[in-house]
Design an enzyme around this catalytic site. Structure first.
Site, mmCIF file in Angstrom:
data_model
loop_
_atom_site.group_PDB
_atom_site.id
_atom_site.type_symbol
_atom_site.label_atom_id
_atom_site.label_comp_id
_atom_site.label_asym_id
_atom_site.label_seq_id
_atom_site.Cartn_x
_atom_site.Cartn_y
_atom_site.Cartn_z
ATOM 1 N N GLU A 24 15.683 -54.337 28.750
ATOM 2 C CA GLU A 24 16.686 -53.420 29.300
ATOM 3 C C GLU A 24 17.246 -53.976 30.603
ATOM 4 O O GLU A 24 16.592 -54.790 31.282
ATOM 5 C CB GLU A 24 16.000 -52.063 29.554
ATOM 6 C CG GLU A 24 16.931 -50.993 30.094
ATOM 7 C CD GLU A 24 16.299 -49.598 30.083
ATOM 8 O OE1 GLU A 24 15.074 -49.492 29.818
ATOM 9 O OE2 GLU A 24 17.034 -48.627 30.340
ATOM 10 N N ASN A 171 19.799 -43.330 22.663
ATOM 11 C CA ASN A 171 18.406 -43.529 23.085
ATOM 12 C C ASN A 171 17.925 -42.288 23.832
ATOM 13 O O ASN A 171 18.642 -41.768 24.694
ATOM 14 C CB ASN A 171 18.313 -44.740 24.031
ATOM 15 C CG ASN A 171 16.972 -44.790 24.753
ATOM 16 O OD1 ASN A 171 15.954 -45.146 24.155
ATOM 17 N ND2 ASN A 171 16.944 -44.411 26.034
ATOM 18 N N GLU A 172 16.750 -41.835 23.506
ATOM 19 C CA GLU A 172 16.130 -40.693 24.198
ATOM 20 C C GLU A 172 17.167 -39.611 24.481
ATOM 21 O O GLU A 172 17.310 -39.144 25.625
ATOM 22 C CB GLU A 172 15.408 -41.148 25.485
ATOM 23 C CG GLU A 172 14.239 -42.066 25.188
ATOM 24 C CD GLU A 172 13.223 -42.236 26.310
ATOM 25 O OE1 GLU A 172 13.474 -41.778 27.435
ATOM 26 O OE2 GLU A 172 12.161 -42.831 26.042
ATOM 27 N N TYR A 238 4.379 -43.859 25.515
ATOM 28 C CA TYR A 238 3.801 -44.728 26.550
ATOM 29 C C TYR A 238 2.373 -44.296 26.863
ATOM 30 O O TYR A 238 2.058 -43.102 26.856
ATOM 31 C CB TYR A 238 4.640 -44.659 27.836
ATOM 32 C CG TYR A 238 5.943 -45.426 27.724
ATOM 33 C CD1 TYR A 238 5.974 -46.806 27.899
ATOM 34 C CD2 TYR A 238 7.136 -44.782 27.432
ATOM 35 C CE1 TYR A 238 7.163 -47.522 27.800
ATOM 36 C CE2 TYR A 238 8.336 -45.495 27.315
ATOM 37 C CZ TYR A 238 8.330 -46.866 27.502
ATOM 38 O OH TYR A 238 9.495 -47.575 27.396
ATOM 39 N N GLU A 294 9.796 -48.092 21.707
ATOM 40 C CA GLU A 294 9.294 -48.185 23.082
ATOM 41 C C GLU A 294 7.821 -47.798 23.056
ATOM 42 O O GLU A 294 7.476 -46.673 22.672
ATOM 43 C CB GLU A 294 10.071 -47.273 24.036
ATOM 44 C CG GLU A 294 11.481 -47.769 24.286
ATOM 45 C CD GLU A 294 12.210 -47.036 25.405
ATOM 46 O OE1 GLU A 294 11.549 -46.542 26.336
ATOM 47 O OE2 GLU A 294 13.452 -46.973 25.324
ATOM 48 N N GLN A 343 8.241 -53.798 28.439
ATOM 49 C CA GLN A 343 9.430 -54.548 28.082
ATOM 50 C C GLN A 343 9.111 -56.031 28.240
ATOM 51 O O GLN A 343 8.172 -56.377 28.950
ATOM 52 C CB GLN A 343 10.595 -54.160 28.967
ATOM 53 C CG GLN A 343 10.979 -52.692 28.866
ATOM 54 C CD GLN A 343 12.312 -52.395 29.551
ATOM 55 O OE1 GLN A 343 13.006 -53.246 30.068
ATOM 56 N NE2 GLN A 343 12.651 -51.100 29.567
HETATM 57 O O1 AHR Z 1 11.243 -48.436 29.304
HETATM 58 C C1 AHR Z 1 11.635 -47.687 30.408
HETATM 59 C C2 AHR Z 1 12.327 -46.394 30.033
HETATM 60 O O2 AHR Z 1 11.436 -45.556 29.374
HETATM 61 C C3 AHR Z 1 13.478 -46.505 29.078
HETATM 62 O O3 AHR Z 1 14.674 -46.822 29.703
HETATM 63 C C4 AHR Z 1 13.555 -45.137 28.499
HETATM 64 O O4 AHR Z 1 14.107 -45.123 27.207
HETATM 65 C C5 AHR Z 1 12.125 -44.636 28.565
HETATM 66 O O5 AHR Z 1 12.037 -43.384 29.106
#
Ligand code: AHR
Length: 492
Positions: A24, A171-172, A238, A294, A343
């Site tokens: 990103e 995205n999101e 995450y 992600e 990332q």
């Molecule tokens: O990876 C960092 C961020 O995490 C991304 O931009 C977003 O899609 C997510 O919340």
């Protein structure tokens, strides 16, 4: 306790795209990490760092997602084409409030993919972009005839269209991509994807924005309202050891943080199982893929760095998270057809860290290197019996593992011993092959310290080593896994 590997039972195919990455416009991922510009003293080809490309080729990155993330829903692709000196400068409001000069745009990203030898996965803007803008981006990228966008591309030095398969529609969108309700986004998705067209022979794989973690309602609504218009749907999860306000450090953490991190990473299995059950309800033939685009660890940033840059160190703990998560993806390979760790460079669970011209490969990188043998291999039936790893009044499995057979007939078994204190003995009853006739080799990644990591001064502090703590008899393979280790065995 005996585990069983039945090599005559094939459970699915591990799509190589499970080994995908995500880059990103965030912190030092694109700028410095990948793009240094043609005039940089750092060795580069067309502005892209040679050392980074070589490292990414080595782990056979199959697919790369770009330009975000949250950045995607603020990105206007026309700002990133044409002569670089004329490109718009803007503030990256999501990530650190720094100036984005748009020097890395569509042409540079496609050049990066060509240099790595991977497929592009482009994420379009629904949150603040128009249908026309998204439609024109696809035309610019893939249309080979006479059209305004094809002409514009030619003016910018590229006559032939590119081939683009993977295209994300937002995205999101439940969060940074517009704070939408699933019903609203489902309608927008149906509208936007209509104009994401297939030109010539190019066939686009349309990807809908799926849920955040355990938002099962989002998955249900999207599948109910829009399944027939999508080829895949995403999932984001995450691993945060603490809370979002106090996530915990990347190094110098406690034994309990080690345990909690692995426990939380294992939650991916439950998430995929439950989301897959919802998908099965609307898509029993499993036409639609689940793309975990992600995933990874998210800690407090390194002290003294810009909080908006999400720069964190990467240790043996991250290697275990990578190993166990990839094992989970293998297990679900019939539904999970792509995943993109967040990332690639200098951000979150990065495989590469850079500082000026210096580069360090992280423990996570080494796991991707060790596990690449699973790419596009057949998933074999491995029924792993291990003890539990109990600490702090909680229990998780001690060992996770999967096995696959590649195109040459070689069998690979990847095993993670999560226990930070004890070695673990795994006894595998081999069915369908004779242990006596096998040649077995192995590699392991481990260290004395829980937070062992590589620095620019000591880039090889933690690296894979040859492994031979196993024996075979007529029917069994007995492996003595070191504590806190990731091991890959090859059986030929
Ligand atoms: O990876 C960092 C961020 O995490 C991304 O931009 C977003 O899609 C997510 O919340």
């Amino acid at each position: 306790m005996s585990s069983v590997l039945n090599v005559d039972t094939i459970k699915g195919k591990i799509n190589k795209n499970i080994y995908g990455h995500f880059s990103e416009h965030l912190g030092r991922c694109i700028y410095e990490g990948i793009w240094v510009g043609e005039d940089s003293p750092i060795p580069n080809t067309n502005g892209i760092r040679n050392d980074v490309v070589e490292a990414l080729k080595q782990i056979r990155v199959p697919v790369l997602r770009w330009p975000g993330g949250c950045f995607a829903d603020e990105y206007h692709w026309k700002d990133g084409i044409g002569p670089r000196e004329n490109r718009k400068r803007m503030i990256n409001t999501h990530w650190g409030g720094v100036v984005e000069n748009n020097h890395f745009g569509t042409h540079e990203f496609m050049e990066l993919c060509a240099q790595i030898g991977c497929e592009p996965y482009i994420n379009g803007n629904v949150g603040s972009g128009t249908v026309q803008e998204m439609s024109e981006w696809v035309e610019y990228l893939t249309f080979g005839g006479v059209s305004p966008m094809a002409e514009l591309r030619e003016e910018n030095g590229r006559e032939q269209p590119w081939s683009v398969t993977y295209f994300g529609v937002g995205n999101e969108n439940w969060g940074c991509g517009g704070n939408m309700r699933p019903e609203y986004y489902a309608d927008l998705y149906r509208q936007y994807q209509t104009y994401v067209r297939n030109y010539g022979d190019n066939r686009i794989h349309r990807i809908a924005c799926g849920p955040n973690s355990d938002d099962y309602n989002w998955m249900d609504v999207l599948m109910r309202e829009a399944a027939r218009y999508m080829d895949s749907i995403t999932l984001h999860y995450y691993t945060v050891p603490g809370t979002w306000g106090n996530k915990g450090p990347a190094t110098g953490f406690s034994r309990e943080e080690w345990f909690t991190t692995l426990e939380k990473a294992l939650f991916m299995d439950e998430l995929i199982t439950k989301h897959s059950t919802i998908m099965d309800k609307y898509d029993p033939d499993q036409r639609i893929g689940l793309i975990v685009d992600e995933w990874g660890t998210w800690y407090d940033v390194e002290p003294g760095t810009n909080p908006g840059f999400l720069y964190q160190q990467n240790s043996l703990r991250d290697a275990l998270v990578a190993g166990l998560t990839l094992n989970i993806f293998h297990k679900h390979c019939n539904r999970v057809r792509m995943a993109n760790i967040a990332q690639t460079i200098n951000v979150l669970q990065a495989v590469i860290l850079t500082e000026g011209e210096k580069i360090a490969l992280t423990p996570t990188y080494h796991v991707f290197d060790m596990y690449k043998v699973h790419q596009d291999a057949e998933l074999l039936d491995l029924n792993l019996e291990s003890g539990t790893y109990s600490a702090f009044g909680r229990s998780i499995p001690e060992v996770t593992g999967t096995a696959s057979r590649d195109a040459e007939g070689k069998i690979h078994i990847s095993l993670c011993n999560l226990n930070d204190e004890s070695a673990s003995t795994v006894t595998i009853d081999l069915r369908g092959i004779s242990a006596a006739s096998l040649t077995v080799t192995g590699t392991t990644l481990t260290s004395e310290e829980l937070d062992a990591h590589n620095t620019f001064e000591q880039p090889d502090r933690i690296a894979p080593k040859p492994f031979d703590a196993f024996k075979t008899d007529g029917t069994h393979l007995v492996v003595e896994l070191p504590s806190k280790s990731v091991t890959v065995l090859e059986l030929v």
